[in-house]
Design a protein around this motif. Structure first.
Motif, PDB file in Angstrom:
ATOM      1  N   MET A   1      41.890  51.431  35.238  1.00 37.62           N
ATOM      2  CA  MET A   1      41.185  52.218  35.052  1.00 37.62           C
ATOM      3  C   MET A   1      40.538  53.606  35.936  1.00 37.62           C
ATOM      4  SD  MET A   1      38.370  53.171  32.618  1.00 37.62           S
ATOM      5  CE  MET A   1      38.634  51.323  31.858  1.00 37.62           C
ATOM      6  N   SER A   2      40.800  53.649  37.639  1.00 40.69           N
ATOM      7  CA  SER A   2      40.639  54.219  38.142  1.00 40.69           C
ATOM      8  C   SER A   2      41.757  55.231  38.523  1.00 40.69           C
ATOM      9  CB  SER A   2      40.406  53.410  39.562  1.00 40.69           C
ATOM     10  OG  SER A   2      40.624  52.916  40.462  1.00 40.69           O
TER      11      SER A   2
ATOM     12  N   SER B   1      45.804  38.453  37.834  1.00 41.57           N
ATOM     13  CA  SER B   1      44.591  38.675  38.629  1.00 41.57           C
ATOM     14  C   SER B   1      44.029  40.369  37.911  1.00 41.57           C
ATOM     15  CB  SER B   1      44.634  39.529  39.818  1.00 41.57           C
ATOM     16  OG  SER B   1      44.638  38.269  40.762  1.00 41.57           O
TER      17      SER B   1
ATOM     18  N   ARG C   1      42.685  50.708  29.555  1.00 42.71           N
ATOM     19  CA  ARG C   1      42.051  49.086  29.086  1.00 42.71           C
ATOM     20  C   ARG C   1      43.531  48.206  29.587  1.00 42.71           C
ATOM     21  NH1 ARG C   1      37.525  49.016  28.937  1.00 42.71           N
ATOM     22  NH2 ARG C   1      36.189  50.541  28.605  1.00 42.71           N
TER      23      ARG C   1
ATOM     24  N   SER D   1      41.094  41.120  36.090  1.00 36.72           N
ATOM     25  CA  SER D   1      40.403  41.713  36.821  1.00 36.72           C
ATOM     26  C   SER D   1      40.306  42.505  37.550  1.00 36.72           C
ATOM     27  CB  SER D   1      38.881  41.154  36.259  1.00 36.72           C
ATOM     28  OG  SER D   1      38.880  40.426  38.130  1.00 36.72           O
ATOM     29  N   ALA D   2      41.246  43.102  38.537  1.00 41.67           N
ATOM     30  CA  ALA D   2      41.475  43.541  39.160  1.00 41.67           C
ATOM     31  C   ALA D   2      42.474  44.535  39.056  1.00 41.67           C
ATOM     32  CB  ALA D   2      41.931  42.935  40.304  1.00 41.67           C
TER      33      ALA D   2
ATOM     34  N   GLN E   1      43.022  45.607  35.227  1.00 38.35           N
ATOM     35  CA  GLN E   1      41.706  46.367  35.258  1.00 38.35           C
ATOM     36  C   GLN E   1      41.304  47.376  35.745  1.00 38.35           C
ATOM     37  OE1 GLN E   1      41.091  46.491  31.588  1.00 38.35           O
ATOM     38  NE2 GLN E   1      41.317  48.126  32.839  1.00 38.35           N
ATOM     39  N   ASP E   2      40.487  47.661  37.038  1.00 39.67           N
ATOM     40  CA  ASP E   2      40.219  48.152  37.736  1.00 39.67           C
ATOM     41  C   ASP E   2      41.219  49.155  38.473  1.00 39.67           C
ATOM     42  OD1 ASP E   2      37.802  47.132  37.187  1.00 39.67           O
ATOM     43  OD2 ASP E   2      38.003  45.470  39.574  1.00 39.67           O
ATOM     44  N   ALA E   3      42.038  48.536  38.448  1.00 43.06           N
ATOM     45  CA  ALA E   3      42.967  49.676  39.315  1.00 43.06           C
ATOM     46  C   ALA E   3      43.273  50.829  38.540  1.00 43.06           C
ATOM     47  CB  ALA E   3      44.269  48.889  40.038  1.00 43.06           C
TER      48      ALA E   3
ATOM     49  N   GLN F   1      45.825  49.595  45.581  1.00 41.82           N
ATOM     50  CA  GLN F   1      44.803  48.811  45.116  1.00 41.82           C
ATOM     51  C   GLN F   1      45.291  47.561  44.966  1.00 41.82           C
ATOM     52  OE1 GLN F   1      42.795  51.572  42.353  1.00 41.82           O
ATOM     53  NE2 GLN F   1      40.616  49.727  41.886  1.00 41.82           N
TER      54      GLN F   1
END
Ligand SMILES: [Zn+2]
Lengths: 197, 93
Positions: free
Chosen positions: A51-52, A42, A57, A44-45, A47-49, A99
């Protein structure tokens, strides 16, 4: 020529940064780093985790993305290695695991499994290439590049961290660190290599 | 030495790879219905042609992915490499 010292006892005991000067090439075992192996389909998931919690990236294949004290190395199509200060590894692992809880993912602490050796100096690529089939010169292995390959008959992740000063980091299994140290010391003193510039 | 173009990593030298045999190779089943002859055929019999073969290789010291190589058993010429998730290349002669 090779100047032999006994600088690695601290590494073997899991201690501090150590140096050996081999005239025009320097071997430094980096300490204070932690490593998290991230595996997930996954993207994109993940990547989000990332990033936060780190601002990183996901890097393109065979490259590294960096931000502050963090570095993220591409390993395989679904696998990355996050390098972070050792003091932050545990909290990062917990945060990323939380996350990614709803995704198929693994966040594994590899800090005690890996050792990082930084080879620096103008000859570092030539020395490494005597035990590795990659072309490690700066034009084909530029800064920000990382590749998993075989080095001195062991698996290794090679990473060019910066344009200047010239250096290549070798991430290997900690149990192979002694072998790599001995091999590098031999290879650096080998008379068949190109002379120092 | 062969130079093999991994679909993930690009050209790398042969010592980084492991050979994995001819493809396609379909495992017969369900096991309780397969005759001894059919198992023996699956386990031991290969076409082993003279010319181009489609075979599986593992980039063991790189990205650790299996992929497909179309290679000549006579000249070692490599015509194509594809990911396992791509459609299998046409058989060549
Ligand atoms: Zn590969």
């Amino acid at each position: 020529m090779l100047e032999h010292q006994q600088p690695f006892a601290p590494l073997i005991q899991g201690g501090d940064t150590t140096f050996v000067a081999m005239s025009d090439i320097q071997m430094t075992w980096l300490s204070g780093w932690g490593f998290l192996l991230l595996q997930s389909p996954s993207e994109s998931a993940l990547q989000d985790a990332l990033m936060s919690h780190t601002g990183l990236r996901l890097p393109a294949p065979q490259t590294v993305s960096t931000r502050g004290d963090y570095a993220l190395l591409w390993l395989t199509p679904k696998e990355w290695l996050l390098a972070a200060p050792a003091s932050e590894t545990e909290s990062l692992q917990a945060a990323l695991t939380r996350q990614m809880a709803t995704c198929l993912a693994a966040v594994i602490d590899m800090s005690d499994a890996l050792a990082v050796c930084e080879l620096s100096g103008t000859r570092c690529a030539d020395v490494l290439m005597s035990g590795c089939t990659l072309d490690l010169h700066a034009d084909t292995f530029p800064s920000g590049r990382c590749s998993r390959t075989g080095l001195a008959d062991i698996p290794a992740i090679l990473w060019n961290p910066a344009r200047e000063p010239r250096a290549v980091r070798c991430i290997v299994d900690r149990s192979h660190a002694r072998h790599l140290r001995d091999w590098l010391a031999d290879a650096a003193g080998c008379p068949g290599l190109p002379p120092a510039q | 030495m062969l130079q093999i173009t991994c679909p993930c990593c690009g050209p790398r030298d042969e010592p980084e790879f492991r050979w994995g045999g001819e493809v396609p190779l379909v495992r017969p089943g369900p096991p309780e219905q397969v005759s001894d002859e059919a198992w023996a055929e699956y386990l031991f019999t290969r076409d082993n042609p003279k010319g181009f073969v489609r075979e599986r290789w593992l980039h063991a010291l790189g990205c650790r992915q299996w992929f497909v190589v179309v290679r000549s058993t006579v000249t070692h010429e490599i015509r194509a490499t594809t990911r396992l998730t791509d459609t299998l290349p046409e058989a060549l002669t």
